[in-house]
Design an enzyme around this catalytic site. Sequence first.
Site, PDB file in Angstrom:
ATOM      1  N   PHE A   1     118.128   2.627   9.509  1.00  0.00           N
ATOM      2  CA  PHE A   1     117.983   1.195   9.238  1.00  0.00           C
ATOM      3  C   PHE A   1     117.775   0.980   7.750  1.00  0.00           C
ATOM      4  CE2 PHE A   1     113.761   2.873   9.908  1.00  0.00           C
ATOM      5  CZ  PHE A   1     112.993   2.251   8.939  1.00  0.00           C
ATOM      6  N   CYS A   2     117.992  -0.262   7.321  1.00  0.00           N
ATOM      7  CA  CYS A   2     117.773  -0.656   5.928  1.00  0.00           C
ATOM      8  C   CYS A   2     117.465  -2.152   5.912  1.00  0.00           C
ATOM      9  CB  CYS A   2     118.984  -0.318   5.068  1.00  0.00           C
ATOM     10  SG  CYS A   2     120.515  -1.090   5.644  1.00  0.00           S
ATOM     11  N   THR A   3     117.425  -2.753   4.744  1.00  0.00           N
ATOM     12  CA  THR A   3     117.012  -4.150   4.637  1.00  0.00           C
ATOM     13  C   THR A   3     117.993  -5.101   5.313  1.00  0.00           C
ATOM     14  OG1 THR A   3     116.006  -3.612   2.507  1.00  0.00           O
ATOM     15  CG2 THR A   3     116.255  -5.948   3.048  1.00  0.00           C
TER      16      THR A   3
END
Length: 317
Positions: free
Chosen positions: A176-178
Amino acid sequence: MEPTTVCSLYKFVRLDAYRSLQGPLHARMAEHGVRGTLLLAPEGINGTIAGPRDGIDRVLEWLENDAGIGPIERKESLNDAPPFRRTKVKLKKEIVTMGVEGIDPGAMAGTRVEPEDWNALLEDPDVLLVDTRNDYEHEVGTFEGAVNPHTGTFREFPDFVRNHLDPSRHRKVAMFCTGGIRCEKSTALLRKLGFDQVYHLNGGILNYLARVPESESRWRGECFVFDDRVTVNHDLEPGGYDQCHACRLPVSEQDKQSPHYVEGVSCPRCHDRTSPEDRARYAERQRQVELAMSQGVAHIGAEAMPADHPSRSRRDD
């Protein structure tokens, strides 16, 4: 007064004529009062813009139709004040810099998981959860049980994968990331390196916070964002961090108690990474900011951070 619409967007799409889009896109943003930064590269578009609702819609309409990019991934929120001071369209080699040749997320990306299905995936004991963001972002907030790759920039992430992940042992990897772009590109990297079952959170943390009730959430802390809000909470409202205007990284209330914190000049992360000349320049800029505030006018001077500062490359999402 109408609240400002903040729109984070990206799309991996082949843009052979990306250079020709720079001028018209900048003109369309300026025409409709939209500020922020958009990156154009052969692999697509990425960035965050803010402005009036109608202005954001007109820019997106131009990108999707006139520029021929088609439907674009986006996350939106409202802010009381404009989070950006300038309008920029930059040309880059990559819209998110990994530095690995032969990565094509449009063709090689792993399986997208919707926010509503994310918790169920994480309950699988065979899933390794990896935070693809940088160290300072992970410290502000992350998902329960997520591995911190301890990277300073996204360029370091491929080395983390090669040194710490093994397709024979890590059969299922979720990332996941922003906003979704780094984790999508990361899945393409893992697929290229022989990992089979690779997943990424569709739309990233911001999409998860917007669609999963806090009572059901596995997110802990706040989410670092790349604008003047610095962080947002689970309601996507401005969080409890300020920003060091020397290195542009988040500053907590605890950081402010450090002897290395001088407002506008330094913080515990960057106090030993700048020269006396840099600090003198930052101090003068802070003086100008305080003077402008006392006179009730906005200070729109140049960013304090020099072009070669180690944190300059932090804008990855």
